[in-house]
Design a protein around this motif. Structure first.
Motif, PDB file in Angstrom:
ATOM      1  N   ARG A 100      40.771  34.375  32.991  1.00  0.00           N
ATOM      2  CA  ARG A 100      39.707  35.372  33.545  1.00  0.00           C
ATOM      3  C   ARG A 100      38.252  35.290  33.541  1.00  0.00           C
ATOM      4  NH1 ARG A 100      44.086  36.331  33.814  1.00  0.00           N
ATOM      5  NH2 ARG A 100      45.285  38.940  33.697  1.00  0.00           N
TER       6      ARG A 100
ATOM      7  N   GLU B 289      44.030  45.662  33.640  1.00  0.00           N
ATOM      8  CA  GLU B 289      43.283  45.135  33.158  1.00  0.00           C
ATOM      9  C   GLU B 289      42.354  46.336  33.602  1.00  0.00           C
ATOM     10  OE1 GLU B 289      42.063  41.290  32.294  1.00  0.00           O
ATOM     11  OE2 GLU B 289      44.175  40.989  32.232  1.00  0.00           O
TER      12      GLU B 289
ATOM     13  N   LYS C 132      46.482  41.256  36.994  1.00  0.00           N
ATOM     14  CA  LYS C 132      44.809  41.680  36.591  1.00  0.00           C
ATOM     15  C   LYS C 132      44.626  43.492  36.828  1.00  0.00           C
ATOM     16  CE  LYS C 132      42.564  37.242  37.964  1.00  0.00           C
ATOM     17  NZ  LYS C 132      41.518  36.362  38.540  1.00  0.00           N
TER      18      LYS C 132
END
Length: 272
Positions: free
Chosen positions: A92, A165, A162
């Motif tokens: 990330r 998240e 993603k």
């Protein structure tokens, strides 16, 4: 038509011979522990419990299996924990030279194996007081397995969406909460793969426990198995075959559990 049949018969005969070649050692391992006087031949067992009684009476055999479980589970737990955190961070966070660092770690871990690094590792263990310590051995084994584990787990981290998240971050989730509640369920097959790989590496490791553990009561089964040979190198087949069977059972059970749980299907826990 006749030529085709002959080729098929020849092919299946060849496959049968190859399977028999690899099956005979396994068949010996299953039958020899139940034979009163086992030899190198595969024969019908007597179904005697005497060999297992001898293993039970051995002062270190069963304890070494417990030591192997402690070392394997402890190392696998640390490898999974540290590799998951490091792989998530590398997946990330955009760092200069990130990919080069990963490939360098993998390359160095492949070149500098335990055999090549045993002298500096032994000196390090002496310096920090980790000789004859199972915790010290777990830390050293973890350090040796981490580079490859991070490299493998990063691919699983890269494949996770993603957007999940980002949604959790909008609702105020901390980075650790995101890892624990969002990322981990998605990469559970990857974590299982790393855990099985670490367990298998530690379970069969002989060199590092032999060097770092001088107390025979702390040594794992891979080292204790070496003592089932005489000074002249002749194996005690009664003890060796029985101990080998017991030594193999945890690995087989682990394989069956992972196969049933995940079926070795490498996909995440959320349907896309």
């Amino acid at each position: 038509m006749t030529g085709f049949v002959v080729r098929r018969i020849g092919f299946y005969t060849f496959v049968a011979v190859v399977l028999a070649f690899f099956a005979l050692p396994l068949l010996w391992l299953v039958t020899a522990p139940f034979t009163d006087t086992p030899t190198y031949e595969v024969k019908v067992p007597d179904f005697t419990p005497a060999n297992f009684q001898a293993i039970v009476e051995h002062p270190y055999a069963l304890g070494s299996l417990v030591n192997s479980i402690i070392l394997a589970v402890g190392t696998a737990a640390l490898v999974v924990l540290f590799a998951s955190l490091a792989a998530y961070a590398l997946s990330r966070v955009r760092l200069p030279g990130r990919d080069a660092l990963l490939y360098a770690l993998l390359l160095l871990s492949s070149i500098i194996t335990g055999t090549a690094a045993m002298v500096p590792l032994f000196q390090l263990a002496v310096t920090v007081g980790l000789i004859d310590s199972q915790l010290g051995l777990i830390l050293i084994l973890t350090g040796g397995l981490l580079p490859a584990a991070i490299f493998m787990l990063k691919d699983f981290m890269d494949s996770t969406p993603k957007s999940y998240e980002e949604s959790a971050r909008v609702f105020g989730a901390s980075p650790l909460q995101i890892v624990g509640h969002i990322v981990v369920p998605l990469v559970r097959p990857g974590l299982a793969t790393i855990a099985v790989w670490a367990l298998a590496n530690v379970w069969g490791n002989f060199l590092m426990p032999y060097l770092l553990l001088s107390d025979v009561e702390k040594q794992p089964a891979a080292v204790i198995m070496y003592t089932l040979y005489t000074e002249g190198g002749q194996p005690n087949l009664r003890l060796l075959s029985t101990f080998g069977l017991l030594y193999s059972i945890p690995v087989v059970l682990m394989y069956l559990f992972v196969s049933k749980k995940y079926g070795f299907r490498f996909h995440g826990g959320i349907k896309r």
